[in-house]
Scaffold this active site. Sequence first.
Site, PDB file in Angstrom:
ATOM      1  CD  GLN A  44      -1.945  -2.217   1.648  1.00  0.00           C
ATOM      2  OE1 GLN A  44      -1.028  -2.472   2.419  1.00  0.00           O
ATOM      3  NE2 GLN A  44      -2.772  -3.150   1.207  1.00  0.00           N
ATOM      4  CB  CYS A  73      -4.111   0.311   5.850  1.00  0.00           C
ATOM      5  SG  CYS A  73      -2.644  -0.750   5.838  1.00  0.00           S
ATOM      6  CG  ASN A  75      -0.060  -4.321   9.559  1.00  0.00           C
ATOM      7  OD1 ASN A  75      -0.022  -4.470  10.772  1.00  0.00           O
ATOM      8  ND2 ASN A  75      -0.224  -5.340   8.737  1.00  0.00           N
ATOM      9  CD  GLU A 208      -3.821  -6.438   3.245  1.00  0.00           C
ATOM     10  OE1 GLU A 208      -4.251  -5.282   3.025  1.00  0.00           O
ATOM     11  OE2 GLU A 208      -2.737  -6.661   3.811  1.00  0.00           O
ATOM     12  CB  CYS A 217      -4.007  -7.781   6.871  1.00  0.00           C
ATOM     13  SG  CYS A 217      -5.438  -6.698   6.628  1.00  0.00           S
TER      14      CYS A 217
END
Length: 274
Positions: A44, A73, A75, A208, A217
């Site tokens: 990402q 998100c 993390n 994901e 995740c």
Amino acid sequence: MQFSKMHGLGNDFMVIDGVTQNVYLTEEVIRKLADRHRGVGFDQLLLVEPPYDPELDFHYRIFNADGSEVAQCGNGARCFARFVTLKGLTNKQDIHVSTAKGKMVLTLKDEEKVRVNMGEPIWEPAQVPFTANKFEKNYILRTDLQTVLCGVVSMGNPHCVLQVEDINLTPVNELGPLLENHERFPERANIGFMQVVNRNHIKLRVFERGAGETQACGSGACGAVAVGIMQGVLDNNVQVDLPGGSLQIEWEGVGHPLYMTGDATHIYDGFIKL
């Protein structure tokens, strides 16, 4: 454009300061940056923006490797907190941020760990979004591969959680895409495969949305624990072992926010010409 490469348990990010530099990103540019052979490479991309509310510190945006923007998100939230501190954008221990679907509080615990208030899990199907007449602890989903029993929750993004006997024997990369794109998830979903070790410990693999299976995740770990607690198989404080490492998830139940604690690691800083 300056950027940092970071990871949370192997879930890797390109993090960009949009506060002190002008940033304009298209889906095509993000896809090129995400290319691990010709670009930077990441699961990402995280963008730090000035706050839209004077009571908040930053606005937090997340883009998948395919260029699509998502609302959450976990993390990434930990890496976001570490990044704004390392770059001198804030000296606060508790960092208040907005996302596309709500607000979060990120708390720096020590040199590595960050605790994130993920807010309350969302169970109402229409708000996930998920097509169902009413909330149920278990739903039946049929795919071309198999029919599964799952829990569905939103942590700011949609999660579908399946309990499995052995995550190493589960066809994650075959079943994951079928469930991610299932017709009952109008905005697609993240798919969690959860093996319950005991009431305070699970193993988890996550396929994901828009990224495929990742090393970890954070919101997926939160969703899995929330589903496990609602289904009565987990207690309120759970260790989640993912391929990239472990997270600690705490949730006191309906009406309470859920907390996630884990590492956030800075890898390197870079500069790329767009």
